[in-house]
Scaffold this motif. Sequence first.
Motif, PDB file in Angstrom:
ATOM      1  N   GLN A 241      26.382  67.988 -13.920  1.00 29.28           N
ATOM      2  CA  GLN A 241      27.607  68.728 -14.165  1.00 29.28           C
ATOM      3  C   GLN A 241      28.797  67.777 -14.128  1.00 29.28           C
ATOM      4  N   GLN A 242      29.653  67.883 -15.135  1.00 31.64           N
ATOM      5  CA  GLN A 242      30.840  67.025 -15.193  1.00 31.64           C
ATOM      6  C   GLN A 242      31.873  67.491 -14.183  1.00 31.64           C
ATOM      7  N   ILE A 243      32.435  66.563 -13.425  1.00 27.99           N
ATOM      8  CA  ILE A 243      33.430  66.922 -12.415  1.00 27.99           C
ATOM      9  C   ILE A 243      34.771  66.221 -12.649  1.00 27.99           C
ATOM     10  N   GLY A 244      34.909  65.499 -13.729  1.00 31.21           N
ATOM     11  CA  GLY A 244      36.179  64.859 -14.024  1.00 31.21           C
ATOM     12  C   GLY A 244      36.092  64.132 -15.362  1.00 31.21           C
ATOM     13  N   PRO A 245      37.213  63.800 -16.002  1.00 26.90           N
ATOM     14  CA  PRO A 245      38.553  64.148 -15.545  1.00 26.90           C
ATOM     15  C   PRO A 245      38.836  65.628 -15.758  1.00 26.90           C
ATOM     16  N   LEU A 246      39.336  66.290 -14.744  1.00 27.19           N
ATOM     17  CA  LEU A 246      39.538  67.728 -14.810  1.00 27.19           C
ATOM     18  C   LEU A 246      40.766  68.067 -15.644  1.00 27.19           C
ATOM     19  N   GLY A 247      40.573  68.876 -16.657  1.00 21.16           N
ATOM     20  CA  GLY A 247      41.690  69.380 -17.430  1.00 21.16           C
ATOM     21  C   GLY A 247      42.305  68.396 -18.409  1.00 21.16           C
ATOM     22  N   ALA A 248      41.675  67.262 -18.653  1.00 17.01           N
ATOM     23  CA  ALA A 248      42.235  66.288 -19.608  1.00 17.01           C
ATOM     24  C   ALA A 248      41.945  66.745 -21.031  1.00 17.01           C
ATOM     25  N   TRP A 249      42.987  66.884 -21.845  1.00 12.81           N
ATOM     26  CA  TRP A 249      42.807  67.351 -23.219  1.00 12.81           C
ATOM     27  C   TRP A 249      42.318  66.224 -24.116  1.00 12.81           C
ATOM     28  N   THR A 250      41.327  66.541 -24.950  1.00 12.32           N
ATOM     29  CA  THR A 250      40.689  65.571 -25.832  1.00 12.32           C
ATOM     30  C   THR A 250      40.643  66.122 -27.256  1.00 12.32           C
ATOM     31  N   THR A 251      40.866  65.259 -28.236  1.00  9.07           N
ATOM     32  CA  THR A 251      40.773  65.670 -29.643  1.00  9.07           C
ATOM     33  C   THR A 251      39.311  65.777 -30.067  1.00  9.07           C
ATOM     34  N   TYR A 252      39.005  66.819 -30.797  1.00  6.42           N
ATOM     35  CA  TYR A 252      37.657  67.018 -31.335  1.00  6.42           C
ATOM     36  C   TYR A 252      37.789  67.471 -32.786  1.00  6.42           C
ATOM     37  N   VAL A 253      37.114  66.781 -33.699  1.00  6.72           N
ATOM     38  CA  VAL A 253      37.134  67.153 -35.121  1.00  6.72           C
ATOM     39  C   VAL A 253      35.866  67.971 -35.402  1.00  6.72           C
ATOM     40  N   PRO A 254      35.984  69.281 -35.617  1.00  2.76           N
ATOM     41  CA  PRO A 254      34.806  70.127 -35.803  1.00  2.76           C
ATOM     42  C   PRO A 254      34.176  69.963 -37.184  1.00  2.76           C
ATOM     43  N   THR A 255      32.947  70.436 -37.283  1.00  2.00           N
ATOM     44  CA  THR A 255      32.245  70.509 -38.560  1.00  2.00           C
ATOM     45  C   THR A 255      32.344  71.936 -39.098  1.00  2.00           C
ATOM     46  N   TRP A 256      32.743  72.063 -40.355  1.00  3.26           N
ATOM     47  CA  TRP A 256      32.952  73.367 -41.006  1.00  3.26           C
ATOM     48  C   TRP A 256      31.781  73.629 -41.944  1.00  3.26           C
ATOM     49  N   THR A 257      31.066  74.712 -41.722  1.00  6.15           N
ATOM     50  CA  THR A 257      29.918  75.068 -42.557  1.00  6.15           C
ATOM     51  C   THR A 257      30.001  76.542 -42.948  1.00  6.15           C
ATOM     52  N   ALA A 258      29.058  76.972 -43.775  1.00  3.87           N
ATOM     53  CA  ALA A 258      28.979  78.377 -44.185  1.00  3.87           C
ATOM     54  C   ALA A 258      27.515  78.774 -44.294  1.00  3.87           C
ATOM     55  N   ALA A 259      27.280  80.082 -44.312  1.00  2.00           N
ATOM     56  CA  ALA A 259      25.920  80.604 -44.255  1.00  2.00           C
ATOM     57  C   ALA A 259      25.075  80.226 -45.469  1.00  2.00           C
ATOM     58  N   THR A 260      25.687  80.165 -46.664  1.00  3.92           N
ATOM     59  CA  THR A 260      24.927  79.904 -47.896  1.00  3.92           C
ATOM     60  C   THR A 260      25.217  78.528 -48.475  1.00  3.92           C
ATOM     61  N   THR A 261      26.463  78.271 -48.827  1.00  6.50           N
ATOM     62  CA  THR A 261      26.877  76.969 -49.364  1.00  6.50           C
ATOM     63  C   THR A 261      28.029  76.444 -48.529  1.00  6.50           C
ATOM     64  N   ASN A 262      27.930  75.213 -48.060  1.00  5.27           N
ATOM     65  CA  ASN A 262      28.965  74.668 -47.182  1.00  5.27           C
ATOM     66  C   ASN A 262      30.281  74.449 -47.912  1.00  5.27           C
ATOM     67  N   PRO A 263      31.391  74.676 -47.223  1.00  6.72           N
ATOM     68  CA  PRO A 263      32.710  74.403 -47.805  1.00  6.72           C
ATOM     69  C   PRO A 263      32.935  72.908 -47.976  1.00  6.72           C
ATOM     70  N   SER A 264      33.979  72.571 -48.720  1.00  8.86           N
ATOM     71  CA  SER A 264      34.417  71.185 -48.867  1.00  8.86           C
ATOM     72  C   SER A 264      35.884  71.113 -48.458  1.00  8.86           C
ATOM     73  N   LEU A 265      36.191  70.304 -47.464  1.00  2.89           N
ATOM     74  CA  LEU A 265      37.556  70.255 -46.939  1.00  2.89           C
ATOM     75  C   LEU A 265      38.536  69.660 -47.936  1.00  2.89           C
ATOM     76  N   GLY A 266      38.078  68.732 -48.776  1.00  2.00           N
ATOM     77  CA  GLY A 266      38.986  68.135 -49.759  1.00  2.00           C
ATOM     78  C   GLY A 266      40.187  67.501 -49.080  1.00  2.00           C
ATOM     79  N   ASN A 267      41.387  67.860 -49.556  1.00  2.00           N
ATOM     80  CA  ASN A 267      42.598  67.306 -48.950  1.00  2.00           C
ATOM     81  C   ASN A 267      43.183  68.226 -47.877  1.00  2.00           C
ATOM     82  N   GLY A 268      42.366  69.156 -47.398  1.00  2.00           N
ATOM     83  CA  GLY A 268      42.762  69.988 -46.273  1.00  2.00           C
ATOM     84  C   GLY A 268      42.574  69.241 -44.963  1.00  2.00           C
ATOM     85  N   THR A 269      42.878  69.884 -43.851  1.00  2.00           N
ATOM     86  CA  THR A 269      42.730  69.268 -42.530  1.00  2.00           C
ATOM     87  C   THR A 269      42.078  70.254 -41.570  1.00  2.00           C
TER      88      THR A 269
END
Length: 217
Positions: A76-104
């Motif tokens: 179990q992680q006990i630190g650093p407690l409450g430190a905010w971290t950037t995370y870039v998620p993966t965007w998918t779809a049930a049938t055909t995955n999206p394409s982010l293109g010039n979006g963010t």
Amino acid sequence: MSANTAKAGLTYPSLADAPNVPSNMQTLASQLDGMVIPKYASASALSTANPSPASGDLCYRTDLNAYLTYDGTAWQQIGPLGAWTTYVPTWTAATTNPSLGNGTITSRWCRVGRLIHWMGQLQAGSTTTGGSGVWFISIPVAAASNGIQMIGTADYVNSGDNEYLGAVEIQSGLTTVAFIVKTSQSSQSTFPVSATVPVTLSANTKLVWNISYEAAS
């Protein structure tokens, strides 16, 4: 006869003991080994070095920049407690995955014990395509298999048209979220977000969310 230090109980020889430096050093090193907090670069390095941890064991993971303790079942992680971290998620779809293109797409998350706070935003661009089927977005840490559907808030904004309020949902034990929003300002119905729900995706589309949930570990 050997004696022990008052605080840590480390064994040391007395003047009456027969000289045996190798044995004395081995005894001391063995005792110190259980007190020094080891560092590991990854989960695999940790499991290789300590395949059978004992309850209360401590270590430091350099990839997480955090201390971990073994609770008898899992680390179990006990630190650093409450430190905010950037995370870039993966965007998918049930049938055909999206394409982010010039979006963010971006998000920020933090944890306190096994409690995860996570917020994010998807902004479509002129070359973004939404794929087909219900949208899913990956989460920074897998959700606990607790039999509970975890729900947060979501807002689908179609600039210049409307704002569609709804929820972001994580099913027990999964690693992605889905979004449920109202389909019109007056409608009582809600549907999962996709390239065509609540409206057709365009460069004006923005999806924001905020959720707290229990982590698997």
